[in-house]
Design a protein around this motif. Structure first.
Motif, PDB file in Angstrom:
ATOM      1  N   TYR A   1       0.867  -1.178   0.000  1.00 14.57           N
ATOM      2  CA  TYR A   1       0.000   0.000   0.000  1.00 14.57           C
ATOM      3  C   TYR A   1       0.903   1.226   0.000  1.00 14.57           C
ATOM      4  N   GLY A   2       0.847   1.990  -1.084  1.00 15.10           N
ATOM      5  CA  GLY A   2       1.717   3.153  -1.256  1.00 15.10           C
ATOM      6  C   GLY A   2       2.456   3.047  -2.569  1.00 15.10           C
TER       7      GLY A   2
ATOM      8  N   GLU B   1       3.820   5.815  -4.295  1.00 16.98           N
ATOM      9  CA  GLU B   1       4.679   6.947  -4.616  1.00 16.98           C
ATOM     10  C   GLU B   1       6.139   6.571  -4.388  1.00 16.98           C
TER      11      GLU B   1
ATOM     12  N   GLU C   1       8.236   6.107  -2.008  1.00 15.52           N
ATOM     13  CA  GLU C   1       8.620   5.092  -1.021  1.00 15.52           C
ATOM     14  C   GLU C   1       8.246   3.690  -1.507  1.00 15.52           C
ATOM     15  N   GLY C   2       7.029   3.548  -2.028  1.00 17.31           N
ATOM     16  CA  GLY C   2       6.609   2.253  -2.555  1.00 17.31           C
ATOM     17  C   GLY C   2       7.454   1.831  -3.739  1.00 17.31           C
TER      18      GLY C   2
ATOM     19  N   ASP D   1      -3.072   2.285  -3.886  1.00 17.26           N
ATOM     20  CA  ASP D   1      -2.897   3.656  -3.394  1.00 17.26           C
ATOM     21  C   ASP D   1      -4.028   4.504  -3.937  1.00 17.26           C
TER      22      ASP D   1
ATOM     23  N   ARG E   1      -4.031   7.562  -4.100  1.00 19.61           N
ATOM     24  CA  ARG E   1      -3.462   8.725  -4.785  1.00 19.61           C
ATOM     25  C   ARG E   1      -3.017   8.408  -6.210  1.00 19.61           C
TER      26      ARG E   1
ATOM     27  N   VAL F   1       3.077  -1.479   4.228  1.00 18.53           N
ATOM     28  CA  VAL F   1       2.487  -0.137   4.175  1.00 18.53           C
ATOM     29  C   VAL F   1       3.630   0.855   3.950  1.00 18.53           C
ATOM     30  N   ALA F   2       3.771   1.316   2.694  1.00 19.18           N
ATOM     31  CA  ALA F   2       4.851   2.242   2.319  1.00 19.18           C
ATOM     32  C   ALA F   2       4.283   3.648   2.178  1.00 19.18           C
ATOM     33  N   TYR F   3       3.704   4.136   3.260  1.00 16.31           N
ATOM     34  CA  TYR F   3       3.017   5.433   3.246  1.00 16.31           C
ATOM     35  C   TYR F   3       3.303   6.122   4.577  1.00 16.31           C
TER      36      TYR F   3
ATOM     37  N   GLU G   1       3.534   9.114   5.552  1.00 18.37           N
ATOM     38  CA  GLU G   1       2.775  10.318   5.917  1.00 18.37           C
ATOM     39  C   GLU G   1       1.340  10.029   6.320  1.00 18.37           C
ATOM     40  N   MET G   2       0.923   8.771   6.254  1.00 20.91           N
ATOM     41  CA  MET G   2      -0.472   8.464   6.585  1.00 20.91           C
ATOM     42  C   MET G   2      -0.762   8.810   8.042  1.00 20.91           C
TER      43      MET G   2
END
Length: 635
Positions: A156-157, A159, A161-162, A184, A186, A219-221, A223-224
């Motif tokens: 999940y992510g 951008e 980082e993912g 994602d 986004r 979970v590569a997010y 800023e969540m």
């Protein structure tokens, strides 16, 4: 020849050999490029033309020199990336220009040679690039572990980082992870990220989890928001309880090196508490610590040891770590020595006036962080005299000596249990706050108290106890289904203590914003789910009832206290009214110590109440766990 010399020589030989292999491969690629360029251009040359052997050799040599200029013979073959491809283009371009300039001086070249050079350079970039990336292609695409042996993984992510984490996974097949989809909200569904399709957002991910045998979620997010993260983890665990979840922490906890798989870690209770990372004025904190002599009492404890770690990062002139527990102090010193930080360990009790006087006279601290205290609530109900000796007497000793030795700042770590206390531990910490306020303005030293709630992971706190109970198969024992507590992480609490200490002018009782209180039952259920188990099914939760001195809810301010804002949005200043003068306070403290000397432990709570009027207690709870009646019978 020594082993070290042999290793150095082997590395040099391998480096030299690799460079020769690259150069030989590039030379072959360049000569092939000139052959292909000639074959393509020959029909358009307007007649029979011989292959330009001399110019082709000049071109190959010039390009090799260009590649050497851009250090392309010091590159690791296994990890060639886009940066190296750019350097190849630059090297070939420089070599082509060099070939044209040199060739024009030697042969006065024609338009054919110009076109030949341009086409050969374009072909050379493809051949050399293909040669350089060949090992990476072989390792990442052809040599793969059997797919059935790899964990069905989703990310999940989508951008940066993912992207970086997916790159690492594709590069390191020994991780045994097979990424089947990226999600994602986004990102645009249907696009590909390194040949892995972006399948949709969070809701699509939930549907995918229901229908596919997913074994791991990354979970590569970072800023969540934590509340959103907690909601997502809860939902994922409800769909697939046994799934392995890894998380990329917030960037404030990462080093400066690029994000990669080595940064991800297991999800922890800190990640799902719903608290966002605190903002700090590090310049203000640094100003109060850097190049100062700093003493931390209770340095072997959870808060004290973290204070030592955080202070060490700010480069104090001298850092004194003081604790009565030599084992824990040894561990702290050893930990910091491994990372190249020196501290001055000091084994001593804060109740030993003579020794503390000698120590403070010797080191002359500028700042004292006073974290030494007894904190275990039920234990101190059985031994109130020990809580009084350390929490009240130790603080009084240090306060008096801080004034004598001209300490600039004295920051005491307090607790939310000092508010309307129902236990000895809380009452003694409230009395310690009174001690600090009474000494302020009587000398150079500025006395500051900082009050906060429970910290996650500290010794004796609920989280390690729950984890041990889960490890043993349960049950998890919770005091009461309605019990709530404020929580924050140890580093967060310590940094806010340091922030409050740096901004205090003396006499304040600062209160940290602890966020929303957490139900202990909910925390227990979250921890059980994080272990891949189901509450009340795999692990039972039982309720044991309130222990001596405990209450269902803790408060951060007295009912009669107000609160005022400070320049920091997470630190407030309690409007504390002084209950008595310094002389009166010293009289009542001396009276309590006379009771201790006389063995009158049944009177200690009454003595504490004279200092802390808001202290309420049950008269049957006295020293050694005996009732008044049973004590009298024993005497």
């Amino acid at each position: 020849m020594s082993t070290e010399m042999y290793d150095v020589r082997s590395k040099y030989i391998n480096k030299f050999t690799r460079g020769l292999i690259f150069m030989a491969g590039d030379a072959v690629a360049l000569l092939l490029a000139t052959v292909f360029a000639f074959i393509i251009l020959a029909p358009f040359s307007g007649g029979e033309r011989a292959f330009p052997v001399g110019y082709s050799l000049l071109f190959a040599g010039s390009v090799l020199a260009g590649l050497m200029i851009f250090r392309m013979y010091l590159v690791t073959w296994r990890y060639v990336s886009l940066r190296e491809m750019v350097r190849i283009v630059n090297g070939v371009g420089v070599g082509a220009i060099l070939a044209v300039l040199t060739g024009n001086l030697i042969w006065n070249i024609s338009n054919f040679e110009f076109a030949f050079t341009a086409l050969a350079a374009l072909i050379a970039i493809q051949f050399i690039g293909g040669f350089r990336i060949s090992k990476r292609v072989l390792m990442e695409l052809l040599i793969q572990s059997p797919r059935k042996q790899m964990k069905h993984t989703i990310i999940y992510g989508a951008e940066s980082e993912g992207d970086q984490i997916l790159r690492d996974i594709l590069r390191n097949k020994q991780m045994k992870l097979s990424v089947h989809g990226v999600f994602d909200d986004r990102a645009i569904p249907g696009l590909f990220l390194h040949e892995t399709r972006i399948l949709g957002g969070m809701q699509t991910m939930y549907d995918y989890l229901r229908n596919q045998p997913v074994e791991a979620l990354i979970v590569a997010y970072p800023e969540m928001p934590k509340k959103d993260l907690k909601a997502m983890i809860d939902h994922v665990k409800s769909i697939r309880p046994g799934i392995e979840i890894k998380i990329l922490p917030s960037f404030h906890s990462l080093s400066d090196d690029p994000v990669g798989v080595h940064h991800i870690r297991d999800i922890s209770i800190e990640d799902i508490l719903g608290r966002e990372p605190v903002s700090l004025d590090m310049d203000m904190i640094s100003e109060s610590i850097t190049d100062k002599t700093v003493m931390v009492t209770g340095a072997g404890g959870s808060i004290g040891s973290e204070l030592v770690r955080q202070c060490a990062k700010l480069k104090p002139a001298t850092l004194i770590a003081l604790d009565v527990d030599e084992t824990e102090l040894f561990h702290v010193e050893n930990e910091l020595r491994k990372i190249g930080t020196e501290i001055v360990p000091c084994v001593a009790s804060v109740t030993d006036y003579r020794k503390m006087d000698l120590i403070m006279g010797s080191v002359q601290p500028d700042v004292i962080f006073h974290a030494a205290a007894y904190k275990h609530v039920p234990m101190m109900e059985s031994f109130p005299e020990e809580a009084i000796k350390v929490n009240v007497g130790g603080t009084q000793t240090l306060a008096e000596l801080a004034c004598r030795h001209l300490v600039k700042k004295f920051v005491m770590v307090s607790t939310d249990k000092a508010v309307n206390p129902t236990n000895v531990m809380g009452a003694t910490k409230r009395a310690a706050e009174e001690v600090c306020m009474s000494y302020n303005d009587t000398c150079l030293t500025k006395f500051i108290s900082v009050r906060f709630g429970n910290v996650l992971g500290s010794r004796g706190s609920v989280v390690p106890i729950f984890m041990e109970q889960i490890k043993n198969g349960g049950p998890v024992s919770v005091t009461d289904p309605k019990m709530k507590r404020y929580f924050m992480t140890i580093p967060e609490a310590v940094l806010l203590v340091m922030q409050a200490g740096s901004m205090g002018d003396g006499g304040e009782v600062f209160v940290l914003d602890m966020g929303e209180p957490v139900k202990i039952t909910d925390m227990a259920r979250d921890l059980i789910r994080l272990h891949g188990l189901e509450p009340d099914k795999d692990i039972q939760i039982v309720y044991s009832g309130l222990r001596p001195g405990e209450k269902l809810f803790e408060e951060l301010l007295n009912a009669e206290e107000g609160v005022s804002d400070t320049q920091h949005r997470e630190i407030f200043k309690a409007v504390c009214s002084r209950n008595m003068s310094k002389e009166e306070l010293n009289y009542y403290i001396a009276d309590i110590f006379n009771m201790i000397d006389a063995g009158q432990t049944e009177l200690l709570r009454e003595g504490l109440k004279k200092i802390v009027p808001t202290y309420s207690y049950k008269s049957e709870l006295n020293g050694m766990g005996l009732t008044n009646k049973s004590q009298q019978e024993a005497m």
